[in-house]
Design an enzyme around this catalytic site. Structure first.
Site, short mmCIF file in Angstrom:
data_model
loop_
_atom_site.label_atom_id
_atom_site.label_comp_id
_atom_site.label_asym_id
_atom_site.label_seq_id
_atom_site.Cartn_x
_atom_site.Cartn_y
_atom_site.Cartn_z
N THR A 157 -17.40 12.23 -15.13
CA THR A 157 -17.36 10.94 -15.79
C THR A 157 -16.51 10.97 -17.06
O THR A 157 -16.54 11.94 -17.82
CB THR A 157 -18.78 10.45 -16.14
OG1 THR A 157 -18.69 9.28 -16.98
CG2 THR A 157 -19.56 11.51 -16.89
N LYS A 183 -9.78 -3.08 -9.93
CA LYS A 183 -10.50 -4.00 -10.81
C LYS A 183 -9.83 -3.88 -12.18
O LYS A 183 -10.27 -3.12 -13.03
CB LYS A 183 -11.97 -3.62 -10.88
CG LYS A 183 -12.74 -3.96 -9.62
CD LYS A 183 -14.19 -3.55 -9.80
CE LYS A 183 -15.04 -4.07 -8.66
NZ LYS A 183 -15.13 -5.51 -8.60
N ASP A 187 -17.27 8.68 -12.18
CA ASP A 187 -18.43 8.90 -11.32
C ASP A 187 -18.84 7.57 -10.69
O ASP A 187 -18.83 6.54 -11.36
CB ASP A 187 -19.60 9.48 -12.13
CG ASP A 187 -20.82 9.73 -11.27
OD1 ASP A 187 -20.94 10.84 -10.71
OD2 ASP A 187 -21.65 8.81 -11.15
N PRO A 193 8.72 -8.97 -4.14
CA PRO A 193 8.25 -10.28 -4.60
C PRO A 193 6.83 -10.25 -5.15
O PRO A 193 6.50 -10.98 -6.09
CB PRO A 193 8.32 -11.15 -3.33
CG PRO A 193 9.30 -10.44 -2.44
CD PRO A 193 9.10 -8.98 -2.72
N MET A 198 -15.21 0.73 -21.55
CA MET A 198 -14.76 -0.66 -21.32
C MET A 198 -14.99 -1.52 -22.56
O MET A 198 -15.36 -2.69 -22.45
CB MET A 198 -15.47 -1.26 -20.11
CG MET A 198 -15.26 -0.48 -18.83
SD MET A 198 -16.15 -1.14 -17.41
CE MET A 198 -17.85 -0.72 -17.87
N ALA A 203 0.81 -1.21 0.00
CA ALA A 203 0.00 0.00 0.00
C ALA A 203 0.85 1.27 0.00
O ALA A 203 0.51 2.24 -0.66
CB ALA A 203 -0.94 0.00 1.22
N VAL A 204 1.97 1.26 0.75
CA VAL A 204 2.81 2.46 0.80
C VAL A 204 3.40 2.74 -0.58
O VAL A 204 3.41 3.89 -1.05
CB VAL A 204 3.92 2.31 1.85
CG1 VAL A 204 4.87 3.50 1.81
CG2 VAL A 204 3.31 2.18 3.25
N ASP A 259 -9.98 2.30 -6.38
CA ASP A 259 -9.91 1.53 -7.62
C ASP A 259 -8.64 1.84 -8.39
O ASP A 259 -7.94 2.83 -8.13
CB ASP A 259 -11.11 1.86 -8.51
CG ASP A 259 -12.37 1.12 -8.09
OD1 ASP A 259 -12.25 0.17 -7.30
OD2 ASP A 259 -13.46 1.49 -8.54
#
Length: 413
Positions: free
Chosen positions: A289, A228, A261, A45, A343, A24-25, A206
């Site tokens: 958006t 995702k 959004d 790793p 997408m 996370a850091v 995300d």
């Protein structure tokens, strides 16, 4: 007597910076290094999905192993983003031998360099060091940011931020905010969205969230990488819902930070329902958006007088012949307005073929905008009949927005 640090702005463009750790850091620190143009080598790793996405996009180099001294060959700076003090100390020892400045996430007193609390306002960057106290630095940084918003606004007017209430992170505990982060440029988040982000105890982010926003979080904020990645590893939506509920019920103020959004193909509605079922209050902060912002950034208005009086936004994550698809591609082919497809790169060939088969002219202008509003934005202008093949040739990748309609050329190519 402790000496004061010497403030310095590092010009890292093209220079090697080593980041040790892939959690996370590192997820929070890497975007600012990339924004500075650094040649980043990531040594770990394993990586978070967000970092893996940057590796796959060719933004940085990754070696999948533990640190070795040779990793600092040619390095100008090293950031140690691990919580193992023994491993961190070994990296900083090698850095000291080679006279490479070393930032340590685990122990500021053992570091030879500190990362400041930063705020950016156009070309102005303000970095605040709080004498080793990150909370003090963040407080001063936020005050400076508010002042810049007033002094540097085009009209010289900016209202004060909303007053916070409650105790946790400056806001009432046990709440969730669904915040739209915008299409990619960190400055396109709303003022309210940014304020709530600075007050959060937990941020669930995300992959499409502007990375520089994460760099501005308080050091004690829990960052949950809920990336995702299209057609790659992902965290189940049910797990994300549970994280929001569990953290809020434990008394935290949770910000669910989403690209674009929250309600435009962001599954924000599902997250709101999950929180409501658990009795967790939710605030929804709309975001800019990409369905509108990406075309605009490429010089394409989704509507234009005498050209298009309507625009339709659809998801292309399912092929037109997929049983689960809810899109009426045959009906869309008969429209005269603008079609914006999110997408849709994986299924672009099938989508364009279906539109043409149902009557849309293959000569219809089309465009693909990759990573809109960022420094790596790419734009491909083509036609409906050729755009799928040309997208492959150009090696365009997600995130990308496809625009179909005469508006593509309304303002000139």
């Amino acid at each position: 007597m402790t000496s004061n640090p010497y403030p310095l702005g590092l010009r890292l463009h093209g220079r090697r910076v080593v980041v040790v750790g892939g959690g996370a850091v590192a997820t929070r620190r890497v975007p600012a290094l990339l924004d500075a143009g650094a040649d980043v080598l990531l040594v770990a790793p394993e990586l978070t999905p967000a970092l893996r996405a940057r590796v796959d996009a060719g933004r940085l180099h990754w070696v999948s192993r533990r640190f070795v001294p040779e990793d600092l060959d040619g390095a100008w700076l090293v950031q140690v983003a691990v919580d193992d003090p023994i491993a961190a100390a070994s990296v900083s020892a090698v850095a000291a031998e080679r006279r490479v400045f070393c930032v340590r996430a685990d122990d500021r007193t053992a570091a030879t360099a500190w990362t400041p609390a930063v705020t950016r306002h156009g070309p102005v960057t303000v970095a605040v060091l709080g004498g080793g106290d990150p909370r003090r630095a963040m407080t001063v940084r936020d005050a400076v940011r508010d002042l810049l918003a007033v002094r540097l606004a085009p009209d010289g007017i900016a209202g004060p931020p909303d007053a916070s209430t409650g105790t946790t992170g400056g806001m009432q505990a046990g709440r969730v905010a669904l915040v739209g982060a915008g299409p990619g440029d960190p400055e396109l988040i709303t003022v309210k969205g940014w304020r709530l982000l600075t007050e959060a105890d937990v941020v669930v982010a995300d992959r499409l969230v502007p990375g520089l926003l994460l760099d501005e979080l308080r050091p004690d904020v829990e960052l949950v990488d809920a990336s995702k990645i299209p057609y790659g590893p992902s965290r189940a939506q049910e797990e994300i819902n549970q994280i929001l509920v569990d953290r809020a019920l434990a008394g935290a103020f949770v910000v669910r930070l989403k690209g674009g959004d929250p309600y435009v193909f962001g599954r924000g509605g599902e997250e709101l329902l999950a929180c409501a079922a658990a009795g967790v209050p939710v605030t929804v902060v709309p975001g800019v958006t990409s369905s509108i912002a990406a075309p605009a950034a490429a010089g394409i208005p989704v509507t234009h007088r005498g050209v298009a009086h309507e625009f339709t936004v659809v998801s292309g994550h399912l092929a037109p012949d997929a049983p689960a698809s809810l899109v009426r591609w045959d009906a869309l082919a008969g429209l005269h307005g603008t079609l914006v497809i999110l997408m849709g790169l994986k299924n672009l060939a099938a989508i364009t073929a279906t539109l043409i088969a149902h009557g849309r002219s293959p000569a219809t202008p089309a465009a693909v905008v990759q990573e809109a509003t960022t420094g790596t934005q790419r734009v491909l202008r083509s036609t409906l009949g050729a755009v799928a093949a040309e997208t492959l040739t150009a090696d365009l990748r997600p995130p990308a927005v496809v625009v179909v309609g005469d508006v593509v050329n309304a303002l000139g190519a």
